[in-house]
Design a protein around this motif. Sequence first.
Motif, mmCIF file in Angstrom:
data_model
loop_
_atom_site.group_PDB
_atom_site.id
_atom_site.type_symbol
_atom_site.label_atom_id
_atom_site.label_comp_id
_atom_site.label_asym_id
_atom_site.label_seq_id
_atom_site.Cartn_x
_atom_site.Cartn_y
_atom_site.Cartn_z
ATOM 1 N N UNK A 81 53.992 70.024 2.494
ATOM 2 C CA UNK A 81 53.090 69.268 3.365
ATOM 3 C C UNK A 81 51.690 69.860 3.268
ATOM 4 N N UNK A 82 50.702 69.004 3.380
ATOM 5 C CA UNK A 82 49.330 69.452 3.170
ATOM 6 C C UNK A 82 48.397 68.754 4.152
ATOM 7 N N UNK A 83 47.261 69.371 4.388
ATOM 8 C CA UNK A 83 46.206 68.778 5.203
ATOM 9 C C UNK A 83 44.928 68.856 4.386
ATOM 10 N N UNK A 84 44.282 67.704 4.177
ATOM 11 C CA UNK A 84 43.114 67.640 3.312
ATOM 12 C C UNK A 84 41.918 67.030 4.035
ATOM 13 N N UNK A 85 40.736 67.562 3.719
ATOM 14 C CA UNK A 85 39.489 66.965 4.180
ATOM 15 C C UNK A 85 39.035 65.945 3.144
ATOM 16 N N UNK A 86 38.456 64.838 3.579
ATOM 17 C CA UNK A 86 38.000 63.836 2.621
ATOM 18 C C UNK A 86 36.555 63.435 2.920
ATOM 19 N N UNK A 87 35.878 63.000 1.865
ATOM 20 C CA UNK A 87 34.481 62.625 1.967
ATOM 21 C C UNK A 87 34.280 61.136 2.206
ATOM 22 N N UNK A 88 33.027 60.686 2.155
ATOM 23 C CA UNK A 88 32.704 59.299 2.514
ATOM 24 C C UNK A 88 32.967 58.270 1.417
ATOM 25 N N UNK A 89 33.232 58.712 0.193
ATOM 26 C CA UNK A 89 33.330 57.755 -0.913
ATOM 27 C C UNK A 89 34.719 57.654 -1.543
#
Length: 337
Positions: A81-89
């Motif tokens: 299991x993972x937790x990721x930050x994502x950007x606007x595009x």
Amino acid sequence: MADDPVTPSDLSFSPFAVSVLRAADRRMRSSDRGDMMTRYAACRAAMCALTRVDTFYVGHYIGKTTLSIPYCVDNKQFLSADVQQFGPNGLSEYIRSTGQIYRFGQDGGRRARMGWKTTENPVMDVVVVPLRHSETEEVLGMMCVESTVAGTYDDEIVRALQWLAKALVWEMTQDRSFADDLGLYELYPELDSTRPRDETEMLRTLTGELERLRLALRAIDLPDDPKLAEATRLIEDAKACGERLHMRLADTLATTHPDDPALKDNTAGLTTRELEIATLIAVDGLTNRELAERLFISEKTVKVHVGNVLRKLGIAQRSAIAYVIGAIHPSASPKEQ
């Protein structure tokens, strides 16, 4: 020339797809409340039955820039299991902000490939559908299938994935709405057994799950075939790893909050082996002979352990074990007659 109107028959599923999706529906409906892993697995199994799936994952949004991925299978390998930050595009923001289905052909897979390392087998087809709340329409997360072969996913596959996403969200909301309708946790949220109260309860839950995995691995008995040597070695490694993790969790549990009087009363000083035997009696109702076979020890040794369990728990009948250790092992509830 205008496009021909879409008729109901254009949106129907083939007989095979109907049978696959019905099976997934039954599996999700029969799962225990809060058992999301079984539901995720049912969705993946259905998609694998319908088409080629090299990667399958489910993600849930945490705020506006974070995606939790509790379930991901890549090339038949279960990933942590993972937790990721994502950007606007990227793809995650596209699904969150638009609530629309994403297909490879929209941009040649550009969004799907963002953040992925270039490999010998890049993603050549992908479908991502949003997980939307049935009433508020809020985008809760996403469900994705990927293939390394171009042109894998047709319109029926897209509709199937979309239907599974809706079914998954429906099951998620039923968990909560059922409890809300009954008012079970409105006044006493601490009684919601699906939410660990503290680190100690989380450790107990993990220990119970690991115990089931360990016993399942022990039950695997491959024939003595040179062709299966590598598989046998991997299973033995997994067994050894399970044993080590089980011992570490059990030791951690035994030393957590040592000054808590209630915890001392519940555990009653059971050793790791005694707790293991008590749990098997409570959960599976095993006899001494069955315990000996399951644990690869003599029946005489089992009798000694059972006697110690009864003495330390302060009970005379083994049928009472489930009631006493229910707080220690989350699945150790009395068996139905």
